[in-house]
Design a protein around this motif. Structure first.
Motif, PDB file in Angstrom:
ATOM      1  N   ARG A   1      36.486 112.910  44.067  1.00  0.00           N
ATOM      2  CA  ARG A   1      36.590 114.160  44.702  1.00  0.00           C
ATOM      3  C   ARG A   1      35.264 114.453  45.733  1.00  0.00           C
ATOM      4  O   ARG A   1      34.708 115.283  45.597  1.00  0.00           O
ATOM      5  CB  ARG A   1      36.270 115.247  43.560  1.00  0.00           C
ATOM      6  N   GLU A   2      35.301 113.279  46.785  1.00  0.00           N
ATOM      7  CA  GLU A   2      34.463 113.535  47.822  1.00  0.00           C
ATOM      8  C   GLU A   2      35.210 113.173  49.212  1.00  0.00           C
ATOM      9  O   GLU A   2      34.836 112.375  49.880  1.00  0.00           O
ATOM     10  CB  GLU A   2      33.181 112.900  47.489  1.00  0.00           C
ATOM     11  N   ALA A   3      36.213 113.738  49.438  1.00  0.00           N
ATOM     12  CA  ALA A   3      37.303 113.242  50.474  1.00  0.00           C
ATOM     13  C   ALA A   3      36.237 113.762  51.829  1.00  0.00           C
ATOM     14  O   ALA A   3      35.543 114.918  51.757  1.00  0.00           O
ATOM     15  CB  ALA A   3      38.412 114.034  50.439  1.00  0.00           C
ATOM     16  N   GLY A   4      36.500 113.208  52.992  1.00  0.00           N
ATOM     17  CA  GLY A   4      35.728 113.382  54.133  1.00  0.00           C
ATOM     18  C   GLY A   4      36.662 113.105  55.336  1.00  0.00           C
ATOM     19  O   GLY A   4      37.694 112.857  55.520  1.00  0.00           O
ATOM     20  N   TRP A   5      35.913 113.361  56.482  1.00  0.00           N
ATOM     21  CA  TRP A   5      36.506 113.227  57.818  1.00  0.00           C
ATOM     22  C   TRP A   5      37.146 111.587  57.984  1.00  0.00           C
ATOM     23  O   TRP A   5      38.251 111.526  58.455  1.00  0.00           O
ATOM     24  CB  TRP A   5      35.681 113.531  58.939  1.00  0.00           C
TER      25      TRP A   5
END
Length: 394
Positions: free
Chosen positions: A58-62
């Motif tokens: 749960r650490e989605a980024g650009w």
């Protein structure tokens, strides 16, 4: 600006053989066989990456956004490649017909613009991914510098690819008075230069981006498992770099499909297929480090086996018989022989020392851990054996 009539005159001055056999790279089966499987594998890698980032950690980024965007553009570009086969790709441009020439040029315009755009987007994604690792120091500044340079490079060439003419439809409609440049084929030398310069810079940036994290190999706590995983990722990235080099070689050799004679649909298939392979490998390389540790842990849970061996030692009496059922049977057999044996058994049971069981070696061995050496073969032993780790652990 070179008109359609002038273009046809140049090609008709040196017409190719209409019965010339198709090279393997120009065949429909080859184009489909290379692009479609790699595209499927590319999307599998992207879905696994997004699954890990969105559902597991749960650490989605650009960086995840740009990978998904690059995959979407890559899919659109691959579809354009497959559609262009029906309009002359792989065959001599002179013989596909004027209507197919116009349609093919429209499709190639979209395909080329998508490719130019996604070459910068996938590199931006990788650099954003590196910034998650390098929080400070020289390596972070290197990544930021490359990010700025590649972004400017992508915007510049992307603009020239999406707007090669004013108005844009002048790219494929030569009946209007459009002002074209670069990719718009206003000048053959400029046209060749724009393709060669973009491909050369793309190759150089590929090398820079994929070599940047090599400093991780110098980490003092790097395990063999990490080393193998990182080596696999860099081999995948190296495949993308080598494909970029190969594509540059084909463009230089045929001078962007203008040498030894002008033929846009005959000389370009090898370069187009290599562009698809390059992007697919780059996206897979960017996604593999994200999902592979999770996949590896799941595989370990499935395939790791243990061998459990439980040994039970029964208590034996002075006759060498088992103490429980067999012993009761032996007593019965003794009592059948006469009253003396039975009386001795009863006397031994009721009139013996009340603390005799504390002197019993069997009981002592179960209570005292140090007594097991003096009474071997007493008690219950459990032994767990694990299979040795294989040299190549998936």
């Amino acid at each position: 600006m070179v008109s359609t009539d002038e273009l046809l005159k140049v090609m008709m001055a040196n017409p190719p053989d209409p019965n010339e056999p198709l090279p393997s790279s120009n065949r429909k089966a080859t184009i489909y066989g290379v692009t479609v499987p790699l595209l499927i594998l590319c999307w599998i890698a992207v879905f696994l990456r997004l699954w890990v980032r969105l559902r597991i950690i749960r650490e989605a980024g650009w960086d995840d956004f740009f990978v998904a965007l690059a995959s979407t553009l890559n899919t659109a570009a691959t579809i354009c490649v497959l559609l262009s086969i029906d309009y002359g790709l792989g065959h001599h441009f002179l013989y596909i017909g004027v209507e197919n020439m116009t349609t093919y040029t429209k499709i190639f315009y979209i395909e080329n613009a998508l490719y130019v755009t996604q070459t910068s987007i996938i590199k931006i994604s990788l650099l954003l991914q590196y910034l998650r690792i390098f929080k400070a120091g020289t390596m972070r500044w290197i990544c930021v510098s490359l990010l700025v340079i590649i972004t400017l490079w992508g915007i510049t060439y992307g603009f020239m690819a999406w707007i090669p003419c004013f108005p844009v439809h002048g790219y494929w409609d030569h009946n209007i008075n459009a002002r074209c440049y670069g990719y718009g084929f206003a000048d053959p030398k400029e046209f060749i230069a724009i393709f060669q310069s973009h491909t050369a810079l793309n190759m150089a940036f590929d090398v820079a981006v994929f070599l940047t994290p090599l400093v991780l190999f110098t980490a003092p706590n790097l395990t063999r498992k990490n080393l193998i995983a990182m080596t696999g990722v860099f081999l995948l990235g190296g495949g993308a770099v080598m494909t970029s080099v190969w594509r540059l070689q084909t463009i230089v050799e045929h001078k962007a499909a203008t040498y030894p004679y002008l033929d846009f649909t005959w000389w370009t298939p090898i370069s187009i297929v290599l562009s698809c392979v390059e992007i697919d490998l780059a996206i897979a390389c960017a996604s593999t480090p994200i999902f592979w540790p999770v996949i590896e842990s799941k595989l370990s849970e499935i395939f790791v086996t243990h061998e459990v061996r439980i040994t039970e030692h029964r208590r034996l009496d002075e006759h060498g018989l088992e103490y429980e059922l067999e012993h009761s049977g032996s007593i019965k057999s003794h009592s059948m022989g006469g009253n003396r044996t039975s009386e001795e058994g009863l006397t031994r049971e009721h009139t013996g020392d009340p603390f005799a069981h504390y002197k019993d070696q069997y009981v002592v061995a179960l209570v005292d851990p140090l007594a097991s050496e003096s009474a071997p073969g007493v008690g219950i032993e459990t032994e767990v054996k694990s299979k040795p780790q294989p040299k190549w652990q998936l």
